[in-house]
Design a protein around this motif. Structure first.
Motif, short mmCIF file in Angstrom:
data_model
loop_
_atom_site.label_atom_id
_atom_site.label_comp_id
_atom_site.label_asym_id
_atom_site.label_seq_id
_atom_site.Cartn_x
_atom_site.Cartn_y
_atom_site.Cartn_z
N LEU A 1 0.90 -1.04 0.41
CA LEU A 1 -0.25 -0.10 -0.56
C LEU A 1 1.16 1.38 0.51
O LEU A 1 0.57 2.25 -0.95
CB LEU A 1 -0.53 -0.48 1.48
CG LEU A 1 -2.27 1.09 1.59
CD1 LEU A 1 -2.94 1.49 0.35
CD2 LEU A 1 -2.85 0.93 2.88
N ALA A 2 1.47 0.87 0.85
CA ALA A 2 2.77 2.09 1.24
C ALA A 2 3.33 2.71 -0.35
O ALA A 2 3.92 3.30 -0.66
CB ALA A 2 3.82 2.59 2.03
N LEU A 3 3.47 1.74 -1.28
CA LEU A 3 4.60 1.78 -2.31
C LEU A 3 3.55 2.53 -3.60
O LEU A 3 3.91 3.03 -4.22
CB LEU A 3 5.21 0.17 -2.47
CG LEU A 3 6.85 -0.31 -1.83
CD1 LEU A 3 7.00 -1.11 -2.19
CD2 LEU A 3 7.98 0.77 -2.14
N ILE B 1 3.18 6.08 -2.84
CA ILE B 1 4.48 6.83 -3.07
C ILE B 1 4.40 6.89 -4.77
O ILE B 1 4.53 7.60 -5.80
CB ILE B 1 5.98 5.86 -3.29
CG1 ILE B 1 5.81 6.39 -1.26
CG2 ILE B 1 7.37 6.49 -3.45
CD1 ILE B 1 6.61 5.93 -0.49
N GLU B 2 4.15 5.74 -5.82
CA GLU B 2 4.41 5.34 -7.09
C GLU B 2 3.35 5.98 -7.74
O GLU B 2 2.94 7.20 -8.53
CB GLU B 2 4.63 4.14 -7.29
CG GLU B 2 4.72 4.44 -9.02
CD GLU B 2 6.04 4.58 -9.32
OE1 GLU B 2 5.96 5.51 -10.37
OE2 GLU B 2 7.17 3.83 -8.12
N GLY B 3 1.94 6.55 -6.91
CA GLY B 3 0.85 7.09 -7.60
C GLY B 3 0.85 8.96 -7.14
O GLY B 3 0.85 10.05 -8.34
N ALA B 4 1.45 9.10 -6.40
CA ALA B 4 2.28 10.17 -6.37
C ALA B 4 3.48 10.84 -7.77
O ALA B 4 3.42 11.66 -7.72
CB ALA B 4 2.17 10.62 -4.70
N SER C 1 2.73 14.16 -10.20
CA SER C 1 3.80 14.93 -9.95
C SER C 1 4.14 14.84 -11.67
O SER C 1 4.49 15.87 -12.01
CB SER C 1 4.95 14.49 -8.93
OG SER C 1 6.12 15.23 -8.99
N GLN C 2 4.48 13.97 -11.92
CA GLN C 2 5.40 13.99 -13.59
C GLN C 2 4.30 14.20 -14.31
O GLN C 2 4.77 15.58 -15.26
CB GLN C 2 6.10 12.72 -13.73
CG GLN C 2 6.83 11.67 -13.12
CD GLN C 2 7.82 12.84 -13.48
OE1 GLN C 2 8.68 12.93 -14.54
NE2 GLN C 2 8.96 13.42 -12.35
N GLN C 3 2.90 13.81 -14.24
CA GLN C 3 1.89 13.99 -15.49
C GLN C 3 1.80 16.03 -14.92
O GLN C 3 1.37 16.13 -15.92
CB GLN C 3 0.87 13.40 -14.99
CG GLN C 3 -0.75 13.98 -16.12
CD GLN C 3 -0.39 14.03 -17.31
OE1 GLN C 3 0.12 12.03 -17.60
NE2 GLN C 3 -0.57 14.92 -18.13
N THR D 1 9.47 4.03 -7.71
CA THR D 1 10.41 2.78 -6.76
C THR D 1 10.43 1.44 -7.81
O THR D 1 10.64 -0.06 -7.18
CB THR D 1 8.93 2.20 -6.43
OG1 THR D 1 8.19 1.69 -7.00
CG2 THR D 1 8.64 3.41 -5.38
N ARG D 2 9.78 1.16 -9.16
CA ARG D 2 9.59 0.57 -9.63
C ARG D 2 9.24 -0.91 -9.80
O ARG D 2 9.34 -2.25 -9.87
CB ARG D 2 11.64 0.24 -10.23
CG ARG D 2 12.30 1.13 -10.52
CD ARG D 2 12.69 0.74 -12.25
NE ARG D 2 13.61 1.66 -12.82
CZ ARG D 2 13.59 2.38 -12.85
NH1 ARG D 2 12.08 3.00 -13.84
NH2 ARG D 2 14.30 4.31 -13.79
N PHE D 3 8.27 -0.79 -8.37
CA PHE D 3 7.71 -1.69 -7.96
C PHE D 3 6.16 -2.44 -9.11
O PHE D 3 6.44 -3.70 -9.43
CB PHE D 3 7.51 -1.44 -6.56
CG PHE D 3 6.06 -2.36 -5.78
CD1 PHE D 3 6.97 -3.27 -5.29
CD2 PHE D 3 4.33 -2.30 -6.05
CE1 PHE D 3 6.15 -4.33 -4.52
CE2 PHE D 3 3.92 -3.67 -5.33
CZ PHE D 3 4.92 -4.41 -4.13
N ILE D 4 6.11 -1.69 -9.43
CA ILE D 4 4.61 -1.86 -10.59
C ILE D 4 5.76 -1.69 -12.24
O ILE D 4 5.47 -1.13 -12.67
CB ILE D 4 3.76 -0.70 -10.60
CG1 ILE D 4 3.20 -0.96 -8.98
CG2 ILE D 4 2.42 -1.34 -11.55
CD1 ILE D 4 1.63 -0.68 -9.07
#
Length: 151
Positions: free
Chosen positions: A33-35, A38-41, A45-47, A114-117
């Motif tokens: 959930l935390a990752l 972080i990735e969503g935020a 930010s990039q968009q 994060t490269r998690f997804i």
């Protein structure tokens, strides 16, 4: 009375082990959930940065009379996304006249934090902004076919 205290102590000891098992089950879910947050935020930010760059590009292009390299240099200098931004300016009205309609488009390959997804590794963020030219004479960069550059 002493027997009750012994059972109470034994029950508390068993519950401590239960809490450890619950932690072992819940902790991976909390980390995921935390990752994800972080990735969503970071993606948001990039968009936002791509959208801001497209708006800035349209603002500059609407009043920039110079040549193509100068136009893109002026936009890339104010850019927060350096190294992978693809820019394109298109003047669609031909022949040119003041108030002619143009488009400015920015495309950026998303860089996950994060490269998690793995699905996020190949996403391209694109923003296209329309503008009306403010110049009386046709700018040197104006092209119905579009001109592009990379920051």
């Amino acid at each position: 009375m002493d027997q009750r205290r012994g059972l109470s102590s034994l029950r508390a000891h068993r519950e401590r082990g239960g809490a450890l098992v619950e932690l072992a089950v819940v902790m991976p879910l909390l980390i995921i959930l935390a990752l994800g947050v972080i990735e969503g935020a970071w993606a948001y930010s990039q968009q936002h940065a791509v959208r801001s760059m497209a708006r800035e590009g349209a603002r500059v292009a609407a009043s920039y009379p110079g040549d193509t390299p100068g136009l893109f240099a002026a936009i890339c200098d104010a850019d927060d996304i350096v190294g992978n931004a693809s820019l394109e300016a298109t003047g669609i009205d031909s022949p040119y006249e003041r108030g002619a309609r143009g488009f400015f488009e920015v495309s950026v390959t998303y860089q996950p934090i994060t490269r998690f997804i793995p699905a996020f590794n190949s996403v391209t963020l694109t923003e296209r902004v329309a503008f009306n030219s403010e110049m009386i004479d046709e700018p040197l960069w104006w092209s119905p076919g579009g001109v592009g550059a990379t920051c």
